[in-house]
Design a protein around this motif. Sequence first.
Motif, short mmCIF file in Angstrom:
data_model
loop_
_atom_site.label_atom_id
_atom_site.label_comp_id
_atom_site.label_asym_id
_atom_site.label_seq_id
_atom_site.Cartn_x
_atom_site.Cartn_y
_atom_site.Cartn_z
N LEU B 66 21.60 37.70 -2.87
CA LEU B 66 22.96 37.19 -3.08
C LEU B 66 23.86 38.21 -2.90
O LEU B 66 24.98 38.10 -2.28
N ALA B 67 23.66 39.52 -3.50
CA ALA B 67 24.49 40.40 -3.27
C ALA B 67 24.89 40.87 -1.87
O ALA B 67 25.88 41.30 -1.58
N VAL B 68 23.63 41.05 -1.20
CA VAL B 68 23.89 41.52 0.30
C VAL B 68 24.67 40.62 1.14
O VAL B 68 25.55 40.77 1.77
N ALA B 69 24.46 39.16 0.75
CA ALA B 69 24.93 38.08 1.40
C ALA B 69 26.52 38.34 1.14
O ALA B 69 27.17 38.06 1.98
N ALA B 70 26.82 38.51 -0.07
CA ALA B 70 28.17 38.40 -0.58
C ALA B 70 28.88 39.54 -0.08
O ALA B 70 30.19 39.50 0.52
N ASN B 71 28.29 40.69 -0.09
CA ASN B 71 29.09 41.89 0.63
C ASN B 71 29.09 41.58 2.02
O ASN B 71 30.16 42.00 2.51
N HIS B 72 28.17 41.20 2.85
CA HIS B 72 28.54 40.89 4.13
C HIS B 72 29.25 39.94 4.22
O HIS B 72 30.33 40.06 5.45
N TRP B 73 29.69 38.73 3.71
CA TRP B 73 30.58 37.93 3.80
C TRP B 73 32.03 38.46 3.50
O TRP B 73 32.79 38.01 4.42
N LEU B 74 32.23 39.15 2.74
CA LEU B 74 33.47 39.70 2.27
C LEU B 74 33.72 40.60 3.39
O LEU B 74 35.08 41.08 3.57
N ARG B 75 32.98 41.42 3.72
CA ARG B 75 33.31 42.38 5.00
C ARG B 75 33.68 42.07 6.13
O ARG B 75 34.23 42.54 6.87
N SER B 76 33.04 40.68 6.59
CA SER B 76 32.98 40.25 8.01
C SER B 76 34.02 39.09 7.86
O SER B 76 34.04 38.64 9.04
N ARG B 77 34.79 38.84 6.95
CA ARG B 77 35.81 37.81 6.91
C ARG B 77 36.80 38.13 7.83
O ARG B 77 37.64 39.23 7.92
N PRO B 78 37.17 37.54 8.82
CA PRO B 78 38.27 37.77 10.00
C PRO B 78 39.63 37.51 9.19
O PRO B 78 39.92 36.45 8.45
N ALA B 79 40.69 38.45 9.80
CA ALA B 79 41.93 38.13 9.47
C ALA B 79 42.44 37.07 10.29
O ALA B 79 41.90 36.53 11.44
N PRO B 80 43.51 36.46 9.73
CA PRO B 80 44.01 35.08 10.32
C PRO B 80 44.32 35.47 11.86
O PRO B 80 44.55 34.61 12.90
N TYR B 81 45.26 36.86 11.94
CA TYR B 81 45.59 36.97 13.37
C TYR B 81 44.41 37.19 14.24
O TYR B 81 44.61 36.81 15.41
N ARG B 82 43.36 37.61 13.78
CA ARG B 82 42.07 38.09 14.59
C ARG B 82 41.59 36.52 14.99
O ARG B 82 41.18 36.27 16.08
N VAL B 83 41.64 35.58 14.19
CA VAL B 83 41.11 33.94 14.48
C VAL B 83 42.07 33.71 15.57
O VAL B 83 41.65 32.98 16.42
#
Lengths: 329, 515
Positions: B66-83
């Motif tokens: 869970l910790a690894v996934a949460a960290n990965h998810w938080l880091r890889s969230r794209p900015a709206p402009y990038r989307v």
Amino acid sequence: MVSSETSLEQITAQIQQVRDEIGKIIVGQGDVVEGVLIALIAGGHVLLEGVPGLGKTTLLRTLGGALHLDYSRIQFTPDLMPADIIGSMILEADSIGSKRLRFEPGPIFAHLVLADEINRATPRTQSALLEAMQERTITSGTTTYPLEDPFLVMATQNPLEMEGTYPLPEAQLDRFLMKIVVDYPTKSELETIVERTMNFEQPSIEQVVNRDQILDIRRAAHEVLVAPHVQDFAIRLILATQPQQADAHELAKKYIRYGSSPRGAQALLQSGRVRALMRGRLNVSTGDIRALALSALRHRIILNFDAHAEGQTADQVLTPILDSLPDGE
Amino acid sequence: MGSNNQSARVVRSAVEGGRRRLLGQLAFRDALLAATVALAGPAVLLVAGTDYFPLALLWLFSVAGLAVAANHWLRSRPAPYRVAQQIDSSWDSDDQISTAYHFLNQDSDRESVLNQDSDQESERDSDQVLNQDRNKDAESQDWQQLQRRHASEVVASGDLREALPFKLPHISYALLSVTLLIALLFLVRYGTQPTLSLKAPLPQLILQALLGDKAQQELFIEENQPRPGDSDDAAPSLNDEKDAEPEESGDPEQIDPMESLPIASDVGDEFAMPEVEGLSAEDEFGDELASDEGLGDEEGGQGPGETEGDDPSEMNDPSSEWNKESEGLMDKLKEAFDNMMSKLNMDEQAEGKPSDQGEESESEQASDAPGKGQEAAGSEAGSEEGSQSESEGGQADAASDQISMEEGSSDPSEQKSETSISTAGTGEGSKELREAEQAEVMGELNELYQQRAEDITGEFMIETESADQTAHTPYAARQSGHLDRGAALSRDEIPIAYRAYIKEYFKQVRQETEK
């Protein structure tokens, strides 16, 4: 004041009219025609390079005929002097017999100046264009004369390996917004050219756009939006051509002695704006930058000895650099 | 104004909707990542057992996942402009949406700044500067709104599901692999133990299962050991000659090899032969098969009994039970078979020695190769013993058998008198004849050795029958090679192309001797 969608449609329609008029004379060469129009609207100058007989002079002459602007032509020869371009002081006697010096403007005082075979003149004469192209002024003696907008120098040159040519100085080359390579026409285009030549009646060119309209279009082009990632793409492209940069491409480090100047980035974005506007868009895309990169940068990089020894051209070096850059940040 | 707001809303909702879709995909990917990490816990426990790791390891791995996934998810969230750029790239819309979204946010920021400035500076009489800014902005407002409208048209004409399609993340393959690994470990663990205990480590369980089976096999062998008199019901013998041989010979001193099977297994080390002797035993066995059917039949998987028309399934009825128990039984029987063969060799030697003590010198000379020893024994013991040597030794082919029969057909008393004395003084012709015979025999041996030197693959059944017992031994060696490739073989190598010539040569020599 162009401020509505109707105005945008008018702009695109006017540009298309100019293209159609040019198309009456010039067969094919769509990219060349578009490049010349982009340079006109963006307020730059254009250098056409190609072997004789490809229609460079005809294109620029036709453009001068399609626009309601002052047009002059200078045939560059080795014995051409700077005064022949910018003008000279002449001794003039008035009605009472007193004499005084008067500045007689040269052919540079026009909206559209066709500098034909510019690399046949000596560097001294070529340099006479520097002030006009950059500052849009002409200095004769102690007097400086402004040039009226729009001012476009359309130069043609033969490939440098041809006899009796003088390479343009780098400083002058950098002042051209774009360097467009005129290639041979295709078979179908050549057939059309021959058919038109055989006809007795030559098509007449109408002046479809006047000076004010061109200035309006230029003003509208300045309003075209440039997103940060597009601007960043242009900057990254310029940095990639500079071999001393950390982000420089491998080919740039290997073959380029001097990379593009900041004028290259300006040229990319200015011409990109016009290109977008010509397509009815109000934003510049990375596709616009990619499409214009070779024309805007090929005369701004100076290849080193290795590149010349290996027969590399500027296009051959720039294309991989361009392909290696991602669109996004 | 309303249409501008609507186009702004369309662009914003498209970008935010795309971002939600991307975040959902990233969440799914990271959930798979968490599951993969968490499933590593059960895999470790299935291998190591709770003796080494506590059950809390499962929680540890789950929390780590869970910790690894949460960290990965938080880091890889794209900015709206990038989307927005991604949507532009997918739709090939010339960056219209990203540009519109960027200037949409810029406008809202600028408006708030301008409103703040107007509130603060209205009292300072700087309305002129403010108006200039507003006019400047107003010039570009029209273009921005127009561009936004174009972008909203692009959004309306596209589908976000096509712009940002769902893709199976690569981590799903890792999850699938871990799941399959756990299933495999589960099957192995609980296939080898009757209970659902998770205590012992898996390697220990596997070893226990193997050793436990072996012990059961030993018990099984002892219980199912065929008793004397049961051999009549056993499967047919290897060949009829061998079946009749012990009875015909009627040698009371002959020891039944199958009776000695448990003894041999118990004292296997005592009878363990050196490598060369083991090879000779194998050669004897191989020659038996070669004389009967040839090696090709062995490789074809046909047992000797099968060539006599017996149903192999019937023969395998008792052994099929063994096979189900474990393959360790094969090893044990193979060991017993080796001991049995060594015992047979010893019997042969024991039979040869008392028959003629005066032949020691000659038998010693010929003891380098078993063929020589058997030939010597055959010449000494006469026709009866010659036939016995033929059947027991078995490695001599038809030609050598003829030679031995020729010798056997001669007067035994004369031969005995000739061979009992030293060979010194014998005629030159007979010496050459003997050498020729030896050479011919060794040539055949060489041929056999060459055949044996080839790798033998596959399984075949070895059947050995004595007077009262029959042992069916599945020969489990998947691959065997002849290890003795030294001087013993090269000494007697006669090229095949020269064999006919040599044979003819010695035939002439023999004829001259007879003359």
